[in-house]
Motif scaffolding. Structure first.
Motif: not given
Ligand SMILES: Nc1ncnc2c1ncn2[C@@H]1O[C@H](COP(=O)(O)OP(=O)(O)O)[C@@H](O)[C@H]1O
Ligand SMILES: [Mg+2]
Lengths: 454, 265
Positions: B127-131
């Motif tokens: 999620m840190g990467r995507l959002n």
């Protein structure tokens, strides 16, 4: 996306143990931190509904204690309360799974009666032909036999519900009649007694308690487990560098829980075994009887130990296994569960088999307590069990429920019933009160959910 | 040319008497985005549910990398690295983000228990990467906004190395900014060589992202076209009238020219 949704959903979450069993509720992290008691409770990540239920239970006890002139909150009455609650509490654990998965089981009372009769015939009529009476293996074989039947009955109902997609309400409504009838057929209505001596221990009657020393051992094990669990949880979160609860909150949590365990053991140990019964046991076990007489404590009743083990196992299944995770996923969104590759048919089969096995455990407790097996055993238990689960916060819409809630719910129901009986309220009025409380409890729960929901 | 990543060949699905999908053939190549367009009820969702294993085709075949594939249920689809983001968000509302991300494929400890902590760590990572704004790791997903829920669904596909991604109206419930986030994600995944079926009833949603469009009407394929070869108006004509423009490959669902002429007259 609205501003409100943004802040509400994206506020950083404080750490807490994962609990899918309570996942339907909005978590404390959804709001800004506050001071005072509310803030402290938030930091400790206490389930507010749990607080509410414990408060309601305390209130019921205090009111009955006042009305009965102080006989309700006594070791004797509380001991009896735990024993009376055990059978319903065990089945309520299974009912949580059933209801969370959006099903219902109306047959549990009848299944209990049927299994109790089968186990009665097995231990009193069948086994003695080969092993004689009161053989040490009899109770083990009997319980295995009962659980086996429970699994079969559950599998049959679960198959009809899961694979033939007949609504669970109908299948188990049919089961309610079928298994009650079957219970009668086992002996054509004859009550079976006496039951095996070791088997009777599970009823929590004479000889069916742990005594003082083992009760303390039980308490000590519980406390060690509480502390170990908290430490392990914290260590895992530190390892992954997740946010942590404040240390004082961890300690307070552990102290409160351990305190409750100590208080429970202490109260159970404060109820003495009647002198005559103690003498009989001592003679049977060849223990010398001192001049001063026997001053034995009852301690924790064996059926209560069974409840504790069942609750522990079921909580573990709910929170730490794929099976439990899938039960909750099915309840939250059956379509999503299916699309995620979960075999919901097989899950349904297993859920009802589990319910059947737990009905067998309850059948052991209930028949051992009565020291006989009668075909009307467990009549109306389905209603008590469902009510216990629902009062304990299990949502009939599915997806939400906790094991500890169901056990507290069972305790609330039994407290009301015993309390009213102690006061001498007519049975008819008792039913009216209990029915009303059920409806009221569900309504309060709904209002509570809605309020924290938006 | 290498075989298509996916080829749906002559697929038909009916519900009772209704032909929801009627003899549709489409294909998809690695790193390609194919926009599947059509009115509500045109049969788009039904068609791709055959690929994701949710429905059975009455007729037709599925080829993956040129080989015939047997997809009887969602688990089979996953084995072919087909991931689907459904129109009606397929999330369990009562569970949190990581429980949903790993639903059906949970990480377990060496003795078989759910490894929630590790799943949460993985969820935080992806999620840190995507959002990067996503922080509600412990809230049941019902408490999340549409965009956050969608990013959980997308994270699920990305985490499990989708090679074929089906997105059924992924931005239907989203605001402008969240739609842009999803669009960026689609381009990122495309660049990684993932083939994407992007379904929408709104041409604006897909025209800029898609390499090709396939248009359905009343369950049948009107035609397919490279977006460079046709205009938005051409595609609108395909959606509304079933009129197949010159730049497109004609499908069995295209309205015959003489009929169009009589409508125009
Ligand atoms: N499960 C179902 N049962 C019966 N009819 C269905 C089902 N799913 C879709 N349909 C019908 O099939 C047709 C195509 O629907 P759908 O594939 O959802 O269209 P789209 O996604 O293009 O809007 C519609 O007429 C719809 O009513
Ligand atoms: Mg659709």
């Amino acid at each position: 996306m609205t501003e409100k949704a943004e802040t509400a959903a994206e506020g950083e979450a404080p750490a807490h143990s994962r609990n899918p069993a309570a996942a339907g509720e909005h978590r404390p992290e959804a709001g800004p931190a506050r001071g005072g008691i509310r803030g402290a409770l938030r930091a400790m990540e206490v389930d507010m509904r749990l607080i509410g239920m414990v408060g309601a239970l305390a209130l019921i006890w205090i009111v009955f204690d006042l009305f009965t002139g102080g006989t309700f909150i006594t070791p004797r009455n509380l001991f009896n309360l735990t024993v009376q609650t055990a059978s319903v509490a065990v089945m309520a654990c299974g009912m949580v799974f059933v209801i969370v998965a959006r099903h219902i089981d109306l047959s549990v009372g009848s299944v209990l009666g049927f299994i109790a009769m089968m186990m009665g015939a097995f231990q009193a009529d069948f086994i003695p032909q080969y092993l004689g009476f009161d053989h040490p293996a009899t109770f083990v074989l009997t319980i295995l036999f009962g659980v086996f039947i429970g699994l079969i009955v559950g599998a049959l109902q679960g198959f009809l519900i899961g694979y033939l997609t007949i609504p669970s309400f109908i299948v188990t409504l049919g089961g309610l009649l079928v298994w009650r009838g079957a219970a009668w057929w086992v002996t054509e209505g004859r009550t079976i007694a006496p039951l095996d001596a070791n088997f009777r221990v599970f009823g929590g009657g004479i000889g069916g308690t742990l005594g003082a020393t083992w009760s303390w051992v039980f308490g000590a094990v519980a406390i060690v487990a509480i502390v170990a669990f908290a430490i392990n949880n914290r260590r895992m979160r530190m390892h992954f560098k997740f946010p942590l609860k404040p240390v004082w909150a961890e300690i307070t949590n552990a102290v409160v829980l351990s305190g409750a365990v100590v208080a429970f053991v202490w109260v159970m140990n404060a109820y003495p075994v009647p002198e005559r019964a103690a003498r009989r046991i001592a003679e049977a076990r060849g223990i010398p009887i001192p001049e001063s007489g026997l001053d034995w404590a009852q301690g924790i009743a064996v059926p209560v130990v069974v409840v504790a083990l069942v609750a522990l196992a079921m909580t573990y299944i709910a929170q730490r296994t794929k099976f439990g995770r899938y039960v909750f996923a099915m309840g939250g969104n059956p379509q999503a569960a299916e699309l995620s590759g979960i075999d919901t048919k097989r899950m349904t089969l297993y859920i009802f088999m589990l319910m059947g096995a737990l009905a067998a455990v309850s059948a052991v407790i209930a028949s051992a307590r009565l020291q006989s097996a009668a075909n009307d055993l467990g009549t109306l238990d389905e209603l008590r069990v469902i009510a216990a689960a629902v009062i304990g916060g299990t949502s009939l819409a599915g997806g939400v429920g906790t094991i500890y809630g169901a056990i507290l719910g069972a305790l609330v129901m039994q407290s009301l019933q015993s309390g009213m009986a102690l006061i001498g309220i007519q049975t008819a009025l008792q039913s009216i009160v209990i029915g009303s409380v059920l409806v009221l409890a569900v309504w309060i729960d709904q209002v509570y959910r809605k309020r924290i929901g938006d | 040319m290498s075989p298509a990543l996916v080829e749906l060949r002559n697929i038909s699905v009916s519900f009772g008497g209704v032909k929801a999908v009627d003899d549709v053939t489409v294909d998809l190549h690695p790193g390609e985005v194919v926009g599947l367009l059509g009115h509500n009820g045109a049969g788009k969702s039904t068609l791709i549910k055959v690929l994701s294993g949710a429905y059975h085709a009455d007729r037709g075949e599925i080829f993956i990398n040129g080989e015939k594939a047997a997809i009887a249920n969602p688990r089979d689809a996953r084995r072919y690295n087909i991931e689907t983001i459904y129109q009606t968000l397929a999330l369990a509302d009562n569970l949190d983000a990581s429980a949903n991300l790993f639903l059906g494929r949970e990480l377990t400890t060496s003795f078989g228990a759910l490894d929630d902590v590790r799943m949460e760590a993985e969820t935080r990572e992806i999620m840190g990467r995507l959002n990067p704004n996503f922080r509600a790791f412990h809230a049941p997903v019902i408490a999340l906004s549409g965009g956050q829920r969608q990013s959980v669904a997308i994270a699920r596909a990305v985490y499990f190395n989708a090679r074929i991604l089906i997105m059924d109206e992924p931005t239907a419930a989203l605001g402008v900014q969240e739609t842009k986030m999803v669009a960026d994600l689609i381009l990122k995944l495309k660049a990684e060589g993932i083939g994407i079926f992007l379904i929408s009833h709104d041409i604006e949603d897909v025209f800029d992202l898609a390499d090709r469009v396939a248009v359905m009407k009343n369950g049948a394929l009107v035609g397919t076209a490279r977006v460079d070869d046709v205009s938005k108006d051409d595609v609108l004509g395909m959606i509304i009238l079933g009129k197949c423009p010159p730049g497109a490959v004609r499908g069995p669902g295209a309205t015959p020219e003489e009929q169009l002429a009589s409508v125009a007259a």
